[in-house]
Design a protein around this motif. Structure first.
Motif, mmCIF file in Angstrom:
data_model
loop_
_atom_site.group_PDB
_atom_site.id
_atom_site.type_symbol
_atom_site.label_atom_id
_atom_site.label_comp_id
_atom_site.label_asym_id
_atom_site.label_seq_id
_atom_site.Cartn_x
_atom_site.Cartn_y
_atom_site.Cartn_z
ATOM 1 N N THR A 175 0.809 -1.227 0.000
ATOM 2 C CA THR A 175 0.000 0.000 0.000
ATOM 3 C C THR A 175 0.837 1.269 0.000
ATOM 4 O O THR A 175 0.294 2.359 0.212
ATOM 5 C CB THR A 175 -0.933 0.012 1.227
ATOM 6 O OG1 THR A 175 -0.131 -0.066 2.417
ATOM 7 C CG2 THR A 175 -1.918 -1.137 1.186
ATOM 8 N N ASN A 218 -3.084 6.100 -2.034
ATOM 9 C CA ASN A 218 -3.703 4.785 -2.197
ATOM 10 C C ASN A 218 -4.962 4.622 -1.363
ATOM 11 O O ASN A 218 -5.543 3.536 -1.311
ATOM 12 C CB ASN A 218 -2.712 3.683 -1.817
ATOM 13 C CG ASN A 218 -1.621 3.513 -2.854
ATOM 14 O OD1 ASN A 218 -1.859 3.723 -4.048
ATOM 15 N ND2 ASN A 218 -0.429 3.150 -2.417
ATOM 16 N N LEU A 258 -8.677 4.593 -0.493
ATOM 17 C CA LEU A 258 -9.916 4.473 -1.266
ATOM 18 C C LEU A 258 -11.121 5.055 -0.546
ATOM 19 O O LEU A 258 -12.085 5.472 -1.169
ATOM 20 C CB LEU A 258 -10.191 3.001 -1.583
ATOM 21 C CG LEU A 258 -9.140 2.278 -2.432
ATOM 22 C CD1 LEU A 258 -9.482 0.799 -2.538
ATOM 23 C CD2 LEU A 258 -9.045 2.894 -3.816
ATOM 24 N N LYS A 314 -5.861 0.836 -1.404
ATOM 25 C CA LYS A 314 -5.531 -0.040 -2.525
ATOM 26 C C LYS A 314 -4.085 -0.479 -2.388
ATOM 27 O O LYS A 314 -3.213 0.302 -1.982
ATOM 28 C CB LYS A 314 -5.719 0.684 -3.858
ATOM 29 C CG LYS A 314 -5.351 -0.180 -5.062
ATOM 30 C CD LYS A 314 -5.454 0.580 -6.375
ATOM 31 C CE LYS A 314 -5.013 -0.308 -7.544
ATOM 32 N NZ LYS A 314 -5.074 0.392 -8.845
ATOM 33 N N GLU A 327 -3.777 -7.144 -7.353
ATOM 34 C CA GLU A 327 -4.333 -5.945 -6.727
ATOM 35 C C GLU A 327 -5.231 -6.354 -5.565
ATOM 36 O O GLU A 327 -6.012 -7.288 -5.672
ATOM 37 C CB GLU A 327 -5.126 -5.123 -7.738
ATOM 38 C CG GLU A 327 -4.276 -4.493 -8.820
ATOM 39 C CD GLU A 327 -5.083 -3.607 -9.756
ATOM 40 O OE1 GLU A 327 -4.637 -2.492 -10.058
ATOM 41 O OE2 GLU A 327 -6.173 -4.052 -10.164
ATOM 42 N N ILE A 328 -5.128 -5.615 -4.461
ATOM 43 C CA ILE A 328 -5.921 -5.927 -3.270
ATOM 44 C C ILE A 328 -6.506 -4.650 -2.697
ATOM 45 O O ILE A 328 -6.068 -3.537 -3.015
ATOM 46 C CB ILE A 328 -5.063 -6.623 -2.181
ATOM 47 C CG1 ILE A 328 -3.869 -5.738 -1.804
ATOM 48 C CG2 ILE A 328 -4.626 -8.008 -2.623
ATOM 49 C CD1 ILE A 328 -3.062 -6.264 -0.626
ATOM 50 N N ALA A 329 -7.536 -4.820 -1.865
ATOM 51 C CA ALA A 329 -8.086 -3.719 -1.078
ATOM 52 C C ALA A 329 -7.888 -4.085 0.391
ATOM 53 O O ALA A 329 -8.226 -5.195 0.809
ATOM 54 C CB ALA A 329 -9.556 -3.510 -1.386
ATOM 55 N N GLU A 382 -10.242 -8.927 -2.470
ATOM 56 C CA GLU A 382 -9.988 -8.703 -3.888
ATOM 57 C C GLU A 382 -10.323 -7.246 -4.203
ATOM 58 O O GLU A 382 -11.242 -6.667 -3.633
ATOM 59 C CB GLU A 382 -10.834 -9.644 -4.746
ATOM 60 C CG GLU A 382 -12.329 -9.522 -4.544
ATOM 61 C CD GLU A 382 -13.143 -10.417 -5.451
ATOM 62 O OE1 GLU A 382 -12.670 -10.730 -6.551
ATOM 63 O OE2 GLU A 382 -14.259 -10.802 -5.059
ATOM 64 N N PHE A 383 -9.589 -6.658 -5.127
ATOM 65 C CA PHE A 383 -9.772 -5.241 -5.452
ATOM 66 C C PHE A 383 -10.884 -5.076 -6.479
ATOM 67 O O PHE A 383 -10.940 -5.778 -7.483
ATOM 68 C CB PHE A 383 -8.476 -4.659 -6.008
ATOM 69 C CG PHE A 383 -8.597 -3.221 -6.446
ATOM 70 C CD1 PHE A 383 -8.794 -2.210 -5.529
ATOM 71 C CD2 PHE A 383 -8.509 -2.890 -7.793
ATOM 72 C CE1 PHE A 383 -8.906 -0.891 -5.926
ATOM 73 C CE2 PHE A 383 -8.613 -1.581 -8.214
ATOM 74 C CZ PHE A 383 -8.809 -0.575 -7.265
ATOM 75 N N SER A 395 -12.291 -2.581 -9.111
ATOM 76 C CA SER A 395 -11.791 -1.411 -9.839
ATOM 77 C C SER A 395 -12.840 -0.341 -10.084
ATOM 78 O O SER A 395 -12.509 0.817 -10.327
ATOM 79 C CB SER A 395 -11.187 -1.858 -11.174
ATOM 80 O OG SER A 395 -12.149 -2.540 -11.947
ATOM 81 N N ASP A 405 -16.880 -4.929 -10.038
ATOM 82 C CA ASP A 405 -15.566 -5.301 -10.554
ATOM 83 C C ASP A 405 -15.346 -4.692 -11.939
ATOM 84 O O ASP A 405 -16.149 -3.882 -12.409
ATOM 85 C CB ASP A 405 -15.390 -6.826 -10.566
ATOM 86 C CG ASP A 405 -16.319 -7.533 -11.548
ATOM 87 O OD1 ASP A 405 -16.957 -6.849 -12.375
ATOM 88 O OD2 ASP A 405 -16.398 -8.766 -11.500
#
Length: 832
Positions: A512, A519, A521, A531, A539-541, A589-590, A592, A649
């Motif tokens: 991050t 980053n 969110l 993010k 990519e991750i959250a 999971e990120f 978008s 997503d």
């Protein structure tokens, strides 16, 4: 001499006429923005003469349309229409190209009847009709297709020509799909559409209104698995593309002199046509729908259709029996088949079925890099996985396709069928009793080992508790257990009981940018979300719990408990957690495309969310809730479903998130009571907000609010109308009872909406928000109602229908005034 002068003058006039016509013929396929236009009776012709663009009237009609048709055959055949929904009533129409690169069709008043759009500002735009049948708008000297300002191929009607794409662009949201003419005399949008669904593995689907009537099956590398006759041959080649940018199907003719097209006709038949010069007519070269077994889900769940067994087309797959045998024998197959023997996850096996059309894959999971053995192992580990198959059948097979729902729309094929492996109980595989006994003995040993390990664990925990109390009595505080360090998302160490990968703090901090503001969110009562990008590129959250938030600590534990074992394409996937020192984080999971409220409540963003996408989101949320309420291992009530907790997503698939307030139910439980009412004002059901009673019907109410918000683009809480002081639910109810429900539609989707789908969505939404929880449907009925054409029950008055005072009193009150922002989530309601 005078005669010679006259002759010379005639020669000059003739040369002038030839030059003039020569100039016109050079520009015959183009239209510029300076001084050219096409009036009714005029047309432009592609360079090779194959296609023409101009005005036409369908048979038995006086309406005038601008269209493109084959120009070099004796039967002019229209392949594209501009003003499908806005016909001209006379011969005064004019087609022009503006200086901004936009095609406009004007009527006798000079009003715009139809117009194209442009991807960017133009300098010297020209419109050109190509020999492919594509009408393009481009910069004058730029022939790169990637730079076209606009093209008719992006907006198909009922015909798919060679080189056209049928599919979706995930970046721009462009959806290229076919829609039938209403009739032979009316080119407006008919009942039938043929387009790609992108929920799981993308599939093209033929619909009558909103009802699926046919699908050719998933693409297997060579062809569609359920359309064996639609294959590459000496006439044409196929192309299927699926990547992060887009998914589409197209074909190309091997011989450009052949005239062939694919048409979705007004009767819903999807067929390939070929021009036969000898008979001077179009002949059907191939029909994609072959027989009765192509009727979608004719045999329902776990049934298989065989056209050679008419009239008893349907039979149950091996290991399954009819749910209602008497109905089944009377050719009433809609209830499908059920398992003969219940599954027992640890001992289940897979039965191979060959030569079949693969089941509906729109709710499947796929991976191109795995082999079949890896695919089997992955399915074996997940007890909810119902079947697996190769994704690509070329070169011996590759890739993995997994199903996690009941299998529907399977048929037996005589050629070019595919193989699928379906999960069944061990006894259905023909295992001998001795083998089963050994398996049972193995399971018994495992049970004993588990009891021993559990006893040891309890003993260790008891000793740890004694040690903890002793340390506390000495005035010392024990440190928190530090998670085992991990270096990537493929974490193998799991916290016992949670079955979740553990990440170390350094890995997350690195991913991050040390939790940089760039980053970040978002932020809530629990803390902040960032993010991140792991070293392997994933990519991750990251939801980072605030150290000062006691509410967040409770939510953290609750979310890990409820979401760790949930797997559904419409639920956000929890990848792991981090517990180290004072730090507590959840890793997801990120997504978008942020959350749903970012699109539907923002005036500029809402334009990009057309009705088909909104309807796709509504259905996705419904399926996610159905899984929570009915199909998950533990029945779960979300209790805080709202637009902000629905994430999107990169394909705009909805995923329900934030399970910090969720509660699980036992199988026979129906309702529960709490003194701590949690949720968000504007979405809470009346019985929950007032009396603390919650059930699956509480989530149904929230879903109904969400549906009406998606349709209207307005928040329920904070909604204002000049004629009354009702919230959105009351406004929708008023319009519905007055026979004007379409007035509720958000303006950005009026042009793209399907009226029958919109009306059904509003109707279902009002059924979900009825005052009494007993009147509301459950989510299985909601999913059924959204996907059907049948009659719906009349809704009763919604909850919180009474008009409100928009000026909130500042004095204290013991009553709950449900007027706070939709964005505010509360953890407890108490009288002040």
């Amino acid at each position: 001499m005078e005669g010679f002068a006259i002759l010379l003058l005639l020669l000059l006039l003739l040369c002038s006429f030839v030059i003039s016509n020569l100039t016109v013929s050079i520009a015959v396929d183009t239209l510029n923005a300076t001084n050219q236009s096409i009036r009714d009776g005029e047309m432009i012709v592609s360079l090779g003469g194959r296609f023409e663009l101009g005005f036409f009237s369908p048979p038995s009609s006086t309406n005038r349309f601008v269209g493109i048709w084959y120009g070099n055959i004796s039967v002019p055949t229209v392949v594209w229409v501009a003003n499908r929904e806005a016909p001209l009533q006379d011969l005064s129409g004019v087609l022009k190209l503006t200086n901004q690169g936009i095609l406009v069709l004007l009527n006798h008043n000079g009003s715009t009847v139809w117009s194209s759009n442009s991807s960017r500002p133009a300098r010297r735009p020209v419109a050109q009709l190509l020999d492919s049948g594509n009408l393009i708008v481009k910069e004058e000297n730029d022939n790169n297709p990637e730079n076209f300002l606009w093209q008719s191929f992006d907006y198909p009607c009922d015909t798919l020509l060679s080189g056209m794409k049928l599919g979706r662009n995930f970046i721009t949201g462009l959806d290229r799909y076919l829609s039938s003419w209403k009739s032979l005399d009316d080119p407006s949008h008919g009942n039938f559409t043929y387009r790609y669904d992108i929920g799981g593995f993308p599939e093209s689907v033929l619909r009558d209104g909103s009802v699926v009537i046919f699908r050719p099956g998933p693409w297997n590398g060579l062809r569609f698995s359920g359309a064996p006759g639609l294959k590459q041959n000496h006439l044409f080649t196929f192309e299927f593309v699926l990547n992060e940018k887009e998914v589409y199907f197209s074909y190309k003719l091997r011989n450009s002199s052949i005239l062939s097209m694919m048409v979705l006709n007004s009767e819903g038949s999807w067929q390939r046509m070929k021009w036969i010069e000898e008979t001077r007519s179009w002949e059907v070269y191939f029909r994609v729908q072959m027989d009765n077994c192509d009727n979608y889900a004719l045999c329902s769940s776990y049934g298989s259709c065989n056209a050679n067994k008419a009239p008893q087309y349907c039979s149950c797959l091996k290991g399954f029996v009819p749910k209602f045998p008497e109905k089944w024998n009377n050719k009433l197959w809609s209830n499908g088949c059920v398992r003969k023997t219940p599954l027992n996850c640890s001992s289940d096996g897979f039965l191979k079925h060959s030569g079949v059309k693969l089941p509906d894959s729109r709710q499947s999971w796929f991976n191109y890099s795995m082999n079949l053995e890896e695919c089997k192992n992955l399915c074996k580990k997940d007890c909810s996985c119902t079947a697996y198959a190769n994704l690509d059948i070329r070169n011996g097979g590759s890739g993995c396709l997994l199903w996690f729902v009941d299998l529907v729309d399977i048929r037996e094929l005589t050629e070019n069928g595919q193989e699928i492996y379906i999960r069944v109980a061990a006894s259905e595989l023909g295992m001998k009793p001795v083998i089963l006994k050994l398996q049972q003995g193995k399971n018994e040993r495992r049970r004993i080992a588990f009891i021993c390990m559990f006893s040891i664990a309890v003993l260790i925990l008891g000793l740890a508790l004694v040690f903890y109390l002793w340390r506390m009595s000495c005035g010392k505080k024990p440190g928190l257990l530090t998670a085992v360090p991990e270096s990537s998302s493929n974490v193998k160490n799991q916290k016992e009981g949670l079955e979740l990968p553990l990440f170390d703090f350094a890995t997350i901090a690195c991913a991050t940018g040390n939790f940089s503001t760039a980053n970040k969110l978002g932020e809530g009562g629990f803390g902040s979300v960032y993010k991140g990008i792991l070293k392997d590129g994933q990519e991750i959250a990251v939801k980072r719990l605030s150290r000062s938030s006691s509410q967040g600590l409770h939510e953290f534990k609750n979310e890990v408990l409820h979401i760790a074992k949930l797997k559904h394409r419409n639920l956000v996937k929890l990848l792991g957690c981090c517990i180290q020192g004072d730090e507590k984080m959840l890793i997801y999971e990120f997504m978008s495309n942020k959350s749903l409220d970012f699109f539907i409540f923002d005036q500029s963003q809402s334009i990009s969310l057309d009705w088909p996408m909104r309807y796709h989101i509504i259905n996705g949320i419904a399926r996610g809730l159905l899984y929570l309420h009915q199909d998950s291992r533990q029945r779960i009530i979300h209790r805080d479903l709202k637009a902000g907790n629905v994430l999107l997503d990169h394909e705009m698939n909805p995923k329900i998130s934030d399970f910090g307030m969720a509660r699980s139910f036992e199988e026979k439980e129906t309702t529960a009571n709490t003194k701590n009412v949690v949720g968000t004002y504007g979405y809470m059901a009346p019985e929950y907000a007032i009396d603390g009673l919650y059930s699956i019907k509480s989530d149904v109410f929230s879903f109904g609010v969400l549906v009406l918000e998606i349709v209207s683009g307005k928040r329920n809480r904070g909604f204002c109308h000049p004629d009354h002081q009702l919230n959105l639910l009351g406004h929708a109810w008023r319009l519905f009872t007055a026979g004007e429900p379409m007035e509720l539609i958000s303006s950005p989707i009026r042009e793209t909406c399907n009226p029958s789908e919109v009306l059904r969505s509003i109707h279902v939404g009002l059924l979900c928000v009825q005052q009494s929880s007993e009147d509301r449907p459950n989510m299985s009925n909601v999913v059924l109602m959204l996907g059907s054409h049948g009659p719906l029950p009349q809704p009763k008055q919604p909850g919180f229908f009474t008009e409100r005072d928009l000026v909130e009193s500042s004095s204290s009150s013991t009553s709950h005034k449900l007027l706070s922002s939709n964005d505010c989530t509360i953890s407890q309601l108490e009288a002040r």
